[in-house]
Design a protein around this motif. Structure first.
Motif, mmCIF file in Angstrom:
data_model
loop_
_atom_site.group_PDB
_atom_site.id
_atom_site.type_symbol
_atom_site.label_atom_id
_atom_site.label_comp_id
_atom_site.label_asym_id
_atom_site.label_seq_id
_atom_site.Cartn_x
_atom_site.Cartn_y
_atom_site.Cartn_z
ATOM 1 N N LEU A 15 0.830 -1.203 0.000
ATOM 2 C CA LEU A 15 0.000 0.000 0.000
ATOM 3 C C LEU A 15 0.871 1.261 0.000
ATOM 4 C CD1 LEU A 15 -2.901 1.110 0.162
ATOM 5 C CD2 LEU A 15 -2.679 1.066 2.660
ATOM 6 N N LEU A 16 1.950 1.242 0.800
ATOM 7 C CA LEU A 16 2.855 2.384 0.849
ATOM 8 C C LEU A 16 3.523 2.605 -0.506
ATOM 9 C CD1 LEU A 16 4.279 4.586 2.511
ATOM 10 C CD2 LEU A 16 5.984 2.880 3.164
ATOM 11 N N PHE A 17 3.932 1.504 -1.150
ATOM 12 C CA PHE A 17 4.553 1.601 -2.475
ATOM 13 C C PHE A 17 3.569 2.197 -3.479
ATOM 14 C CE2 PHE A 17 5.339 -0.221 -6.691
ATOM 15 C CZ PHE A 17 6.641 0.209 -6.913
ATOM 16 N N PHE A 18 2.293 1.738 -3.405
ATOM 17 C CA PHE A 18 1.274 2.247 -4.311
ATOM 18 C C PHE A 18 1.049 3.740 -4.075
ATOM 19 C CE2 PHE A 18 -3.228 3.273 -5.110
ATOM 20 C CZ PHE A 18 -3.296 2.992 -6.467
ATOM 21 N N PHE A 19 1.013 4.150 -2.810
ATOM 22 C CA PHE A 19 0.794 5.554 -2.469
ATOM 23 C C PHE A 19 1.928 6.427 -3.015
ATOM 24 C CE2 PHE A 19 1.437 9.099 0.563
ATOM 25 C CZ PHE A 19 0.243 9.780 0.340
ATOM 26 N N ARG A 20 3.170 5.947 -2.848
ATOM 27 C CA ARG A 20 4.315 6.711 -3.344
ATOM 28 C C ARG A 20 4.302 6.780 -4.859
ATOM 29 N NH1 ARG A 20 9.303 4.566 0.515
ATOM 30 N NH2 ARG A 20 8.756 5.811 2.353
ATOM 31 N N SER A 21 3.896 5.662 -5.504
ATOM 32 C CA SER A 21 3.836 5.645 -6.961
ATOM 33 C C SER A 21 2.840 6.667 -7.475
ATOM 34 C CB SER A 21 3.472 4.245 -7.464
ATOM 35 O OG SER A 21 4.440 3.303 -7.068
ATOM 36 N N CYS A 22 1.706 6.825 -6.745
ATOM 37 C CA CYS A 22 0.705 7.806 -7.150
ATOM 38 C C CYS A 22 1.234 9.227 -7.010
ATOM 39 C CB CYS A 22 -0.558 7.632 -6.310
ATOM 40 S SG CYS A 22 -1.433 6.083 -6.658
ATOM 41 N N GLN A 23 2.119 9.436 -6.037
ATOM 42 C CA GLN A 23 2.682 10.770 -5.823
ATOM 43 C C GLN A 23 3.748 11.114 -6.856
ATOM 44 O OE1 GLN A 23 3.948 10.509 -1.651
ATOM 45 N NE2 GLN A 23 2.473 12.148 -1.204
ATOM 46 N N ALA A 24 4.432 10.104 -7.409
ATOM 47 C CA ALA A 24 5.523 10.354 -8.347
ATOM 48 C C ALA A 24 4.993 11.049 -9.595
ATOM 49 C CB ALA A 24 6.198 9.038 -8.714
ATOM 50 N N LYS A 25 5.845 11.840 -10.214
ATOM 51 C CA LYS A 25 5.460 12.601 -11.400
ATOM 52 C C LYS A 25 6.563 12.503 -12.439
ATOM 53 C CE LYS A 25 7.305 16.850 -9.297
ATOM 54 N NZ LYS A 25 7.906 16.116 -8.163
ATOM 55 N N THR A 26 6.264 12.956 -13.632
ATOM 56 C CA THR A 26 7.269 13.024 -14.686
ATOM 57 C C THR A 26 7.781 14.454 -14.780
ATOM 58 O OG1 THR A 26 6.252 11.227 -15.948
ATOM 59 C CG2 THR A 26 7.725 12.714 -17.140
ATOM 60 N N VAL A 27 9.080 14.607 -14.663
ATOM 61 C CA VAL A 27 9.723 15.924 -14.761
ATOM 62 C C VAL A 27 10.497 15.961 -16.077
ATOM 63 C CG1 VAL A 27 11.347 17.529 -13.706
ATOM 64 C CG2 VAL A 27 9.910 16.083 -12.252
ATOM 65 N N THR A 28 10.150 16.903 -16.947
ATOM 66 C CA THR A 28 10.723 16.954 -18.289
ATOM 67 C C THR A 28 11.538 18.230 -18.485
ATOM 68 O OG1 THR A 28 8.878 15.667 -19.180
ATOM 69 C CG2 THR A 28 10.218 16.891 -20.763
ATOM 70 N N TYR A 29 12.732 18.069 -19.029
ATOM 71 C CA TYR A 29 13.575 19.199 -19.405
ATOM 72 C C TYR A 29 13.888 19.085 -20.894
ATOM 73 C CZ TYR A 29 14.521 20.219 -14.453
ATOM 74 O OH TYR A 29 14.400 20.548 -13.132
ATOM 75 N N ASP A 30 13.765 20.189 -21.604
ATOM 76 C CA ASP A 30 14.148 20.255 -23.015
ATOM 77 C C ASP A 30 15.425 21.081 -23.105
ATOM 78 O OD1 ASP A 30 11.897 18.810 -23.992
ATOM 79 O OD2 ASP A 30 10.668 20.620 -23.758
ATOM 80 N N PHE A 31 16.508 20.422 -23.524
ATOM 81 C CA PHE A 31 17.825 21.065 -23.575
ATOM 82 C C PHE A 31 18.257 21.250 -25.030
ATOM 83 C CE2 PHE A 31 19.701 19.481 -19.232
ATOM 84 C CZ PHE A 31 18.801 20.297 -18.563
#
Length: 622
Positions: A15-31
């Motif tokens: 459950l903790l792993f699932f909760f953290r996964s839901c919080q994770a996001k994609t951070v994108t940089y265009d260089f």
């Protein structure tokens, strides 16, 4: 009978792993990587590698668990490039690690590459170019992984990042031809013109009385280590190279190239004055110290913008008199125990020596790393059941094949009189032993007349029960160290000196870790092979790009041949100056011959023609 408590704990963990996964996001940089003009020391305008038209480069910031995507376009026009995310484990994404001809092909001008990986780590890191030697031209910056669950998260009010770097007024493309050459047989490293903090000078960090600040310190230099201290302040070390450690009070740090520290600094309850933040270049590393080279620099903890900003007062004669905190004594906060005895010991001796072209190179066990014709990761992926045979990776990549989950010791004896910061990609490692230690005796063996101090496995202090861990560790001059790690991250991992000039000289090797598991678990995106096609680089076959017979290394890239017996660096220097003297002598003969001085004997005219100055081809044979 099933254990109900154990089942409950497993469900809670899931459950903790699932909760953290839901919080994770994609951070994108265009260089968009291009040349820009900068003058950080106020002394010289020069081209530097910028991103999106700006320099200093942007700091990459993510939270633990995020997906990091960096879309990089090479707009330099005249150079290939890549990005290495220093300290990132890249577990399962070895092809995102970044060193050219190790895990990918160099990205040629006009082409793009997407780096995409999950950041399951925390702490202080950085990113930099890893194609030939390129990051001294400014292609390096901090990468910060924030973690709200760190044990010290509630112990500070604000955080700052401080990068330290050496600075050259000359482009690497203009330095390189004069470095590994007959004219520099001692291998003297290029001397920088200045030292920067946050890519500038005279920086003030605004602080408030009584507050506590987290300072993230990163040495992003190409060459020179830095000492760090704050006048009239102590601080607590809480992280090294992404590893949290029990808070340890200190007043001075030594940061070899690529090393990082996070420290907590509590401010005084007064605004009467500002305090120098002092960085001091390790002058022992410099063969020559020009009279106009400033070694110590002052920035400030600014309590009061209207108060004086005093220059630091050096209390020692030389940088080597400073006594920094010894990182090997730190205790990891997670209490990871000393790993079991090694299954495999890799013994390495560092040496610097001249080869047959008269230039100076660097060696592990008499091998100077020479890049293969196929990126080594791609050799693994195309070699089938031969992937566990180190021979296919080439004699001069100095590849060692590691079994999955083997415990590995690296015993390194430094046969050189300089110190070296060694970095292992894909891992941090336990610090078991270093001799001599940081402190008053660190430079005791930094002399050609002093024999190297070789590690004795039967005579050393007991290894610590909870060894400190980091990914970059400094080998003392003529000293030694022992590090230990578990090969639990299948991939091709570079182990090398992070002084960029020394890597260019060949001070590196490859750890081919669990190649069978790599083939089973990893897929190389087609876009990576497109990069190779654009660069004109082979992406299948052994180190010689042979796809028919992986055991046939004919045509592999080789290091320069060894000098014939009897030649020494002093001999080479003598030969160079003899040649220079000969050329000058011939030039004077030619000059005076052209001034019209005539012999009294007419018949001497023919003799002068026969005895004229040698042709260019004759000069080269002298």
């Amino acid at each position: 009978m099933a254990n109900p408590l154990g089942g409950l704990l497993l469900r809670l963990a899931a459950l903790l792993f699932f909760f953290r996964s839901c919080q994770a996001k994609t951070v994108t940089y265009d260089f968009n990587v291009t040349w820009v003009i900068a003058n950080p020391d106020g002394l010289f305008d020069r081209k530097v590698v910028g991103i999106n038209g700006q320099w200093p480069l942007p700091t990459i910031e993510v939270d633990k668990g995020d997906q990091l995507v960096v879309n990089m376009y090479n707009g330099l026009g005249d150079k290939s490039t890549s990005i290495h995310f220093h300290g990132m484990f890249q577990n399962g994404t070895n092809n995102m690690d970044g060193p050219s001809m190790v895990t990918q092909c160099p990205i040629p001008p006009g082409n793009s590459f997407t780096y995409n990986f999950t950041v399951n780590q925390n702490g202080t890191y950085w990113y930099h170019c890893h194609t030939d030697y390129c990051y001294p031209d400014g292609y390096r910056q901090a990468l910060i992984v924030h973690d709200t669950e760190s044990y010290f998260h509630d112990m500070y009010d604000e955080e700052f990042v401080l990068t330290m770097s050496d600075w050259y007024h000359t482009l690497v493309e203009d330095i390189a031809p004069h470095f590994i050459t007959l004219a520099n047989p001692t291998g003297a490293e290029p001397i920088p013109q200045a030292f920067l903090v946050n890519d500038t000078m005279n920086t003030s960090i605004p602080v408030k009385p009584g507050k506590t600040y987290l300072l993230r310190l990163i040495n992003v230099s190409a060459f020179v280590a830095q000492y760090f201290y704050i006048e009239d302040h102590t601080f607590k070390i809480v992280e090294i190279d992404g590893v949290y450690v029990d808070a340890a009070e200190a007043d001075t740090l030594y940061l070899g190239v690529a090393q990082r520290y996070s420290i907590l600094v509590t401010m005084k309850n007064s605004t009467e004055k500002n305090y120098p933040i002092v960085t001091v270049a390790d002058s022992v590393l410099l063969d020559v110290i020009p009279s106009d080279l400033q070694l110590n620099y002052t920035n400030w903890l600014e309590y009061n913008a209207d108060a004086a900003h005093p220059q630091a007062v050096m209390t020692v004669d030389t940088s080597s008199d400073l006594v920094p905190f010894d990182d090997i004594t730190l205790v990891p906060h997670d209490r990871m125990e000393l790993l079991p005895d090694a299954d495999l010991t890799v013994e390495l001796t560092v040496m610097m020596a001249d080869l047959d072209n008269g230039a100076s190179y660097a060696f592990f066990n008499n091998i100077s790393y020479t890049k293969p014709k196929v990126p080594t990761l791609y050799t693994v992926m195309s070699s089938g059941n031969l992937s566990t045979n180190a021979e296919i990776y080439g004699e001069f990549t100095h590849s060692v094949v590691l079994g999955h989950n083997q415990i590995v010791d690296v015993v390194l004896n430094n046969g050189d009189t300089g110190s070296h910061p060694f970095h292992l990609h894909g891992h941090n490692f336990q610090l078991l032993h270093r001799e001599p230690s940081y402190g008053a005796h660190f430079y005791d063996y930094a002399s050609a007349s002093t024999p190297p101090l070789t590690y004795d496995p039967s005579d050393h202090a007991a290894f610590p029960p909870y060894p400190a861990r980091r990914d970059t560790f400094v080998a003392p001059p003529h000293g030694n160290f022992v590090i230990r790690f578990v090969a639990d991250n299948p991939g091709v991992w570079f182990f090398h000196c992070h002084i960029d000039w020394h890597l260019a000289q060949g001070l590196g090797m490859l750890m081919i870790e669990a190649p069978t598991q790599m083939q089973e678990r990893m897929t190389i995106p087609e876009g990576a092979y497109d990069t190779c096609r654009a660069a004109g680089v082979a992406y299948e076959g052994n180190a010689a790009a042979n796809t028919e017979d992986f055991l046939d290394l004919s045509g592999q890239n080789k290091q320069v041949a060894w000098l014939p017996a009897g030649f020494t660096a002093k001999g080479i220097v003598a030969m160079v100056f003899s040649c220079v003297s000969a050329f000058l002598g011939m030039a004077f003969i030619s000059f005076y011959g052209a001034t019209g001085i005539q012999s009294k004997k007419p018949e001497a005219e023919g003799e002068n023609q026969e005895g004229s100055a040698p042709t260019d081809s004759q000069r080269l044979s002298l």
